[in-house]
Design a protein around this motif. Structure first.
Motif, PDB file in Angstrom:
ATOM      1  N   TRP A  17       0.973  -1.189   0.023  1.00  0.00           N
ATOM      2  CA  TRP A  17      -0.112   0.102   0.173  1.00  0.00           C
ATOM      3  C   TRP A  17       0.781   1.236   0.123  1.00  0.00           C
ATOM      4  CZ3 TRP A  17      -3.851   1.689   4.377  1.00  0.00           C
ATOM      5  CH2 TRP A  17      -4.630   2.761   4.271  1.00  0.00           C
ATOM      6  N   LYS A  75       0.462   5.183  -0.207  1.00  0.00           N
ATOM      7  CA  LYS A  75      -0.426   6.007  -0.214  1.00  0.00           C
ATOM      8  C   LYS A  75      -0.290   7.293  -1.246  1.00  0.00           C
ATOM      9  CE  LYS A  75      -1.809   5.153   4.540  1.00  0.00           C
ATOM     10  NZ  LYS A  75      -2.169   5.516   5.543  1.00  0.00           N
ATOM     11  N   ASP A  86      -5.285   2.878  -2.967  1.00  0.00           N
ATOM     12  CA  ASP A  86      -4.597   4.053  -3.453  1.00  0.00           C
ATOM     13  C   ASP A  86      -4.172   3.552  -5.222  1.00  0.00           C
ATOM     14  OD1 ASP A  86      -4.796   6.462  -2.097  1.00  0.00           O
ATOM     15  OD2 ASP A  86      -3.984   5.027  -0.624  1.00  0.00           O
TER      16      ASP A  86
END
Length: 483
Positions: A146, A148, A223
Motif C-alpha cells: 500500500w 499512499k 490507492d
C-alpha cells in the motif's frame, strides 16, 4: 497423479496446505467498512457469522476492527482491540484458524496472545514494532503493498478516472497528455509492487521469520487506479513465481465495480468470483472474500472440473440397532452408496467389529472404517454422507441430550491435506486419537495407523485410555456384492 504444488503456509499451530485454493472469510467488526460495516452489532453475532463462514467453506477467518476504505477515520488501538479481541477468543476456542487485519503492534501482540494464527498488515510490516512482535512468535504473516502516494503510472493519461462508488470524485490526479493505449505499461507498476513485497519479505526473514510463514498481497484497491489493479491481477503468475503464498483479495473492490459496471459493492460478488478464478489459474491459492458461500461453490466446482485432485480419506461407519445382522447389512449398503458418489471410490473396508458404547450411547455398536479416494471438497462430501444416512433411515432429534439407536452413522475422520473447524465438520475428527472403534479397524487398512495419524498431527492416546473399545469381530462387510 503428481500435484502441481506442495507448498504449505505455516501459521502458528496450523499448516495450511496450498495444494488447492483456500478461502479466507472477511469478518469486519467495524461500523464503517465499505461493504459490510455495522453488520454485526455484538460479539455473539460476529462469532455466529464467522462460524457460518466456516460451514460455508472458509478455511480461515480474517477479523478486522479498523476500516481501510477511502476516507475512513483512523481508530485508536484500544478501540480496535475492544472490537476484535472477544471475537478472536471465541473463534479460536471453536478451533478456527484466525487472522487479524491490523496495522498496530499492540493489537497484534494482544490477539496473538489470545490464539490468533495470522497477522494481516495492510502497511506491509513497515513498522519496526510490528516486526518485533511477530518475530517472537510462529504466526503467519500477510505482507500487503500500500503506497499512499499511488503508483505514479498515469502521467501520460489524458482523462481523470472516477471512483465508481463516488462518481463525482476523482481517485487521484493525472497529468493531461495524449492517450494512446487502453492500459498502462506493466513493467513500472510491477517493479514497484514486487519490489516492495520482495524487500519486505527479506526484511522479515532477516528478523528471523521463516520463509514459509510469509504470504504476499499486492493490495488491490489501496490507492490504485482500476487500470493499475487490472495490470496487477494479470501479473498474478509473476508474483506467485516469487515463491511465497499469494493472497488474492479483490472482494467487492472498486476496480471490480469499474470493470463490471456495478456501483453497489454488495452486488459485486459474481464479478469477484471472476477475478478469483483468473487468479487461481495464475497460481493464487488464497482468496480473501466477503461472500464465502457463493465463492466456495464456484471455486470448488471450478477446481473439480479443471484440476484433477484425488485425495485419500477415511470414513467411520457405525450402527447400533441391536441386531448384528441388520447392522452389518446397513453398513454394507452405506459403503456401496459411498462408492457410488461422484468423483469418489471405496478403496478398502475393514472388518466389522462389535465395540463398547461411547459418548453417551447406551448399547454396543457395530463399527467399521472405509478408506476412500475422492475429489469432492470435504464439506461437499460431508453433505453427501448425511444424505446417505437419511436414505438409510437415520433420524436426528434436535435437542436430544443423549444419542439414541442409530441405523447408520457416517463420520469423515481424516482427509488428506485438510484441517477444518466448524459445526458441520471438524478435521481431523474431534477425539479421533481416543476412538478405539476407529483405530483398531484402521489396522486392517494400513500397517501402523497410530504412526500415520501422529504424523498428521493427531494426538493418539494409549489403548487403555481409549473409548469405544473392541469386544469382538463381526466379520467381513459384503458391500462389493451389492455392485
Amino acid at each position: 497423479m503428481l500435484r502441481e504444488d506442495y507448498a504449505t503456509w505455516t501459521c502458528a499451530g496450523h499448516e495450511i496446505s496450498l495444494t488447492r485454493p483456500r478461502i479466507m472469510g472477511i469478518l469486519n467488526v467495524t461500523p464503517d467498512s465499505f461493504s459490510d460495516g455495522g453488520s454485526y452489532a455484538n460479539v455473539d453475532e460476529a462469532f455466529e457469522a464467522g462460524m457460518k463462514m466456516l460451514d460455508d467453506g472458509a478455511d480461515l477467518i480474517d477479523v478486522g476492527g479498523e476500516s481501510t476504505r477511502p476516507g475512513a477515520e483512523a481508530v485508536e488501538p484500544s478501540e480496535e482491540l475492544r472490537r476484535v479481541l472477544p471475537v478472536v477468543k471465541k473463534l479460536v476456542a471453536a478451533g478456527a484458524c484466525v487472522s487479524v487485519d491490523t496495522r498496530h503492534a499492540s493489537v497484534a501482540a494482544a490477539v496473538l496472545d489470545a490464539g490468533a494464527s495470522i497477522i494481516n498488515d495492510v502497511t506491509g510490516f513497515t513498522d519496526p514494532a510490528m516486526v518485533d512482535v511477530v518475530a517472537d512468535t510462529d504466526c503467519g504473516l500477510i505482507v500487503m503493498y500500500w503506497n499512499k502516494m499511488g503508483l505514479g503510472t498515469h502521467a501520460t493519461r489524458q482523462t481523470v478516472q472516477l471512483d465508481v462508488d463516488r462518481p463525482n470524485r476523482p481517485i487521484a490526479r493525472r497529468v493531461p497528455s495524449m492517450r494512446r493505449f487502453t492500459m498502462p505499461e506493466e513493467a513500472p507498476i510491477m517493479r514497484q509492487v514486487m519490489g516492495f513485497l520482495g524487500d519486505q519479505a527479506r526484511k522479515l526473514m532477516r528478523a528471523g521469520i521463516s520463509h514459509d510463514r510469509i504470504c504476499i498481497d499486492p493490495g488491490p484497491g489501496f490507492d490504485k487506479f482500476a487500470d493499475e489493479d487490472i495490470v496487477i491481477q494479470r501479473a498474478t503468475s509473476k508474483m506467485v513465481s516469487m515463491g511465497y503464498p499469494y493472497l488474492c483479495a479483490p472482494s467487492r473492490k472498486r476496480f471490480v465495480g469499474a470493470v463490471c459496471g456495478v456501483k453497489d459493492a454488495k452486488a459485486r460478488d459474481a464479478a469477484t468470483i471472476g477475478v478469483c478464478l483468473a487468479a487461481i489459474e495464475g497460481g493464487a491459492r488464497l482468496l480473501r472474500v466477503h461472500n464465502v458461500a457463493v465463492v466456495s461453490q464456484a471455486v470448488n466446482t471450478f477446481w473439480a472440473v479443471r484440476h484433477p485432485d484425488s485425495r485419500q480419506a477415511f470414513i467411520s461407519l457405525g450402527s447400533n440397532v441391536g441386531d448384528a445382522e441388520q447392522e452389518m447389512d446397513t453398513m454394507a449398503k452405506a459403503t456401496h452408496m459411498i462408492d457410488e458418489l461422484p468423483m469418489t471410490c471405496v478403496v478398502n473396508v475393514s472388518k466389522a467389529y462389535e465395540t463398547e458404547p461411547a459418548y453417551g450411547i447406551a448399547t454396543p455398536v457395530a463399527n467399521a472404517v472405509a478408506e476412500i479416494r475422492t475429489e469432492l471438497h470435504p464439506l461437499v462430501l460431508v453433505d453427501k454422507l448425511l444424505d446417505i444416512e437419511t436414505k438409510l433411515g437415520r433420524t436426528r432429534v434436535e435437542g436430544a441430550t443423549k444419542p439414541g439407536p442409530r441405523t447408520i452413522d457416517l463420520d469423515l475422520c481424516w482427509y488428506e491435506g485438510e484441517e477444518h473447524a466448524g459445526r458441520k465438520l471438524t478435521l481431523p475428527l474431534k477425539g479421533l486419537g481416543e476412538r478405539d472403534y476407529v483405530l483398531v479397524p484402521m489396522e486392517d487398512l494400513m500397517h501402523d495407523p497410530v504412526r500415520f495419524l501422529k504424523h498428521s498431527g493427531v494426538d493418539v492416546v494409549a489403548p487403555e485410555k481409549r473409548v469405544g473399545r473392541m469386544k469382538g469381530e463381526l466379520g467381513v462387510l459384503g458391500w462389493e456384492d451389492l455392485r
